[in-house]
Write an enzyme that holds these catalytic residues in place. Structure first.
Site, PDB file in Angstrom:
ATOM      1  N   ASP A  49       0.836  -1.211   0.000  1.00  0.00           N
ATOM      2  CA  ASP A  49       0.000   0.000   0.000  1.00  0.00           C
ATOM      3  C   ASP A  49       0.870   1.260   0.000  1.00  0.00           C
ATOM      4  O   ASP A  49       1.956   1.272   0.568  1.00  0.00           O
ATOM      5  CB  ASP A  49      -0.915  -0.028   1.239  1.00  0.00           C
ATOM      6  CG  ASP A  49      -2.050   0.975   1.122  1.00  0.00           C
ATOM      7  OD1 ASP A  49      -2.387   1.389  -0.011  1.00  0.00           O
ATOM      8  OD2 ASP A  49      -2.606   1.356   2.175  1.00  0.00           O
ATOM      9  N   HIS A  97       1.972   3.352  -9.081  1.00  0.00           N
ATOM     10  CA  HIS A  97       1.748   1.919  -9.305  1.00  0.00           C
ATOM     11  C   HIS A  97       2.912   1.317 -10.095  1.00  0.00           C
ATOM     12  O   HIS A  97       3.351   0.208  -9.819  1.00  0.00           O
ATOM     13  CB  HIS A  97       0.424   1.683 -10.038  1.00  0.00           C
ATOM     14  CG  HIS A  97      -0.783   2.098  -9.235  1.00  0.00           C
ATOM     15  ND1 HIS A  97      -0.957   1.729  -7.920  1.00  0.00           N
ATOM     16  CD2 HIS A  97      -1.872   2.856  -9.554  1.00  0.00           C
ATOM     17  CE1 HIS A  97      -2.097   2.241  -7.465  1.00  0.00           C
ATOM     18  NE2 HIS A  97      -2.667   2.929  -8.439  1.00  0.00           N
ATOM     19  N   SER A 133      -7.719  -5.441  -4.784  1.00  0.00           N
ATOM     20  CA  SER A 133      -8.732  -6.039  -3.903  1.00  0.00           C
ATOM     21  C   SER A 133     -10.109  -5.996  -4.555  1.00  0.00           C
ATOM     22  O   SER A 133     -10.331  -5.239  -5.510  1.00  0.00           O
ATOM     23  CB  SER A 133      -8.787  -5.278  -2.570  1.00  0.00           C
ATOM     24  OG  SER A 133      -9.472  -4.051  -2.722  1.00  0.00           O
ATOM     25  N   GLU A 145     -12.498  -4.604  -3.439  1.00  0.00           N
ATOM     26  CA  GLU A 145     -13.035  -3.259  -3.205  1.00  0.00           C
ATOM     27  C   GLU A 145     -12.402  -2.218  -4.140  1.00  0.00           C
ATOM     28  O   GLU A 145     -12.926  -1.118  -4.298  1.00  0.00           O
ATOM     29  CB  GLU A 145     -12.773  -2.834  -1.742  1.00  0.00           C
ATOM     30  CG  GLU A 145     -13.674  -3.525  -0.729  1.00  0.00           C
ATOM     31  CD  GLU A 145     -13.404  -5.013  -0.589  1.00  0.00           C
ATOM     32  OE1 GLU A 145     -12.225  -5.421  -0.646  1.00  0.00           O
ATOM     33  OE2 GLU A 145     -14.380  -5.784  -0.452  1.00  0.00           O
ATOM     34  N   ARG A 193     -12.656   2.330  -7.400  1.00  0.00           N
ATOM     35  CA  ARG A 193     -11.778   3.453  -7.795  1.00  0.00           C
ATOM     36  C   ARG A 193     -12.234   4.053  -9.130  1.00  0.00           C
ATOM     37  O   ARG A 193     -12.990   3.420  -9.864  1.00  0.00           O
ATOM     38  CB  ARG A 193     -10.337   2.952  -7.891  1.00  0.00           C
ATOM     39  CG  ARG A 193      -9.822   2.547  -6.534  1.00  0.00           C
ATOM     40  CD  ARG A 193      -8.343   2.394  -6.516  1.00  0.00           C
ATOM     41  NE  ARG A 193      -7.929   2.113  -5.147  1.00  0.00           N
ATOM     42  CZ  ARG A 193      -6.699   2.193  -4.705  1.00  0.00           C
ATOM     43  NH1 ARG A 193      -5.724   2.540  -5.531  1.00  0.00           N
ATOM     44  NH2 ARG A 193      -6.413   1.927  -3.456  1.00  0.00           N
ATOM     45  N   LEU A 230      10.923 -19.878  -5.252  1.00  0.00           N
ATOM     46  CA  LEU A 230       9.881 -19.130  -4.536  1.00  0.00           C
ATOM     47  C   LEU A 230       8.515 -19.281  -5.205  1.00  0.00           C
ATOM     48  O   LEU A 230       8.400 -19.182  -6.427  1.00  0.00           O
ATOM     49  CB  LEU A 230      10.265 -17.644  -4.532  1.00  0.00           C
ATOM     50  CG  LEU A 230       9.242 -16.687  -3.925  1.00  0.00           C
ATOM     51  CD1 LEU A 230       9.276 -16.746  -2.401  1.00  0.00           C
ATOM     52  CD2 LEU A 230       9.473 -15.256  -4.389  1.00  0.00           C
TER      53      LEU A 230
HETATM   54  C1  IPE Z   1      -5.413  -2.682  -0.028  1.00  0.00           C
HETATM   55  O1  IPE Z   1      -5.094  -1.335  -0.182  1.00  0.00           O
HETATM   56  C2  IPE Z   1      -5.430  -3.375  -1.342  1.00  0.00           C
HETATM   57  C3  IPE Z   1      -4.164  -3.462  -2.051  1.00  0.00           C
HETATM   58  C4  IPE Z   1      -3.012  -3.057  -1.650  1.00  0.00           C
HETATM   59  C5  IPE Z   1      -4.238  -4.129  -3.323  1.00  0.00           C
HETATM   60  P1  IPE Z   1      -6.217  -0.199  -0.268  1.00  0.00           P
HETATM   61  O2  IPE Z   1      -5.493   1.089  -0.422  1.00  0.00           O
HETATM   62  O3  IPE Z   1      -7.219  -0.526  -1.296  1.00  0.00           O
HETATM   63  O4  IPE Z   1      -6.879  -0.314   1.172  1.00  0.00           O
HETATM   64  P2  IPE Z   1      -7.859   0.693   1.927  1.00  0.00           P
HETATM   65  O5  IPE Z   1      -8.988   0.995   1.006  1.00  0.00           O
HETATM   66  O6  IPE Z   1      -7.073   1.919   2.245  1.00  0.00           O
HETATM   67  O7  IPE Z   1      -8.262  -0.035   3.165  1.00  0.00           O
HETATM   68  C1  IPE Z   2      -1.863   0.187  -3.323  1.00  0.00           C
HETATM   69  O1  IPE Z   2      -1.577   1.550  -3.342  1.00  0.00           O
HETATM   70  C2  IPE Z   2      -2.075  -0.371  -4.697  1.00  0.00           C
HETATM   71  C3  IPE Z   2      -3.470  -0.728  -5.007  1.00  0.00           C
HETATM   72  C4  IPE Z   2      -4.462  -0.698  -4.157  1.00  0.00           C
HETATM   73  C5  IPE Z   2      -3.737  -1.156  -6.366  1.00  0.00           C
HETATM   74  P1  IPE Z   2      -2.715   2.634  -3.298  1.00  0.00           P
HETATM   75  O2  IPE Z   2      -3.137   2.943  -4.680  1.00  0.00           O
HETATM   76  O3  IPE Z   2      -3.809   2.222  -2.385  1.00  0.00           O
HETATM   77  O4  IPE Z   2      -1.951   3.862  -2.688  1.00  0.00           O
HETATM   78  P2  IPE Z   2      -2.497   4.926  -1.622  1.00  0.00           P
HETATM   79  O5  IPE Z   2      -2.986   4.157  -0.440  1.00  0.00           O
HETATM   80  O6  IPE Z   2      -3.609   5.685  -2.302  1.00  0.00           O
HETATM   81  O7  IPE Z   2      -1.327   5.778  -1.314  1.00  0.00           O
HETATM   82 MG    MG Z   3      -4.145   2.471  -0.405  1.00  0.00          MG
END
Ligand code: IPE
Ligand code: IPE
Ligand code: MG
Length: 250
Positions: free
Chosen positions: A23, A40, A68, A70, A74, A134
């Protein structure tokens, strides 16, 4: 004097299975005035490094959360750029992973992904199936609740077909139907980006996993961060409900 951190090769008691929530990509990009997709992209580079380091350290399984269930909430543009990034990263990084003896697996509800991407994921799994290094599990359109629901549906169907009796249902049997059932349980969970939550990751599988949180944003997570997490893990006493005394005298 600066204390030298032990290289992971020098640390005893490494976890067999590490599960990571990668994250912080968006915030990493924002800090630099860049679009989220740049974060990303940088995140893919960090993953490559962590895969190489884990393979070198002798970690058996690395399970990473890439998208995820969820994350469909986005903006459409971010989702489509992420899909393109998955496809291009797989194309560009596949050979390196295969040469490094990595066995690839994708975990999640793949039915919602574009057909072409699904085919390349299947191909990558098939081509690396005999690799002995791995095991890299990439969670895409994965959710812990989806995983448990899926196990529930499979078991209900078995009951309907009279292959399983209700009296046979226990934790071990349910555990056979959730993802990763054929692998050692995650021993160490790492979440970068500073949030202290599970975000619907491996809900069943993390029941006794050691939880480690690092404020570092995922694209900046590197060897020093991983070693710190391994050192922290090595110092944990995993009691699984027992007392310290029982563990010491075992
Ligand atoms: C969790 O991160 C999912 C991934 C890293 C793929 P999110 O950024 O989506 O999590 P929330 O929404 O802050 O909990
Ligand atoms: C995690 O990074 C990657 C995915 C969820 C695909 P984020 O995109 O959630 O990055 P932040 O949390 O907005 O910084
Ligand atoms: Mg995030």
């Amino acid at each position: 004097m600066v204390k030298k951190r032990a290289a992971s090769s020098e640390i005893d008691n490494l976890p067999k299975h590490v599960a990571i929530i990668m994250d912080g990509n968006g915030r990493w990009a924002k800090k630099r005035g860049l679009p989220r997709i740049a974060g990303h992209r940088a995140g893919v580079g960090a993953l490559q490094e962590i895969v190489n380091l884990s393979a070198k350290a002798g970690i058996e399984v690395l399970t990473v959360y890439a998208f995820s269930s969820e994350n469909w909430k986005r903006p459409r543009t971010e989702i489509s750029m992420l899909m393109e990034l998955f496809a291009s990263s797989l194309r560009q990084r596949f050979k390196g992973l295969h040469d490094n003896n990595v066995r690839l697996r994708f975990m999640g509800d793949l039915s919602l992904f574009p057909e072409k991407l699904r085919t390349s994921m299947k191909d990558a799994e098939n081509l690396t199936t005999n690799n002995t290094g791995l095991k890299l599990v990439v969670a895409v359109n994965y959710g812990g609740r989806w995983d448990i629901t899926n196990a529930f549906i499979q078991l209900c169907n078995k009951i309907k077909d009279k292959e399983v009796r209700i009296e046979d249902i226990n934790e071990a049997l349910i555990g056979e139907y959730v993802c990763l059932s054929d692998l050692p349980e995650p021993a160490l969970f790492i979440r970068t980006g500073g949030e202290m939550r599970i975000s619907n990751y491996l809900l069943w599988q993390l029941a006794y996993t050691e939880l480690y949180f690092d404020d570092c944003l995922w694209p900046d997570f590197g060897a020093a961060n991983l070693e710190k997490a391994f050192e922290w893990y090595a110092g944990r006493e995993r009691r699984f409900g027992r007392t310290s005394e029982q563990i010491e005298h075992a």
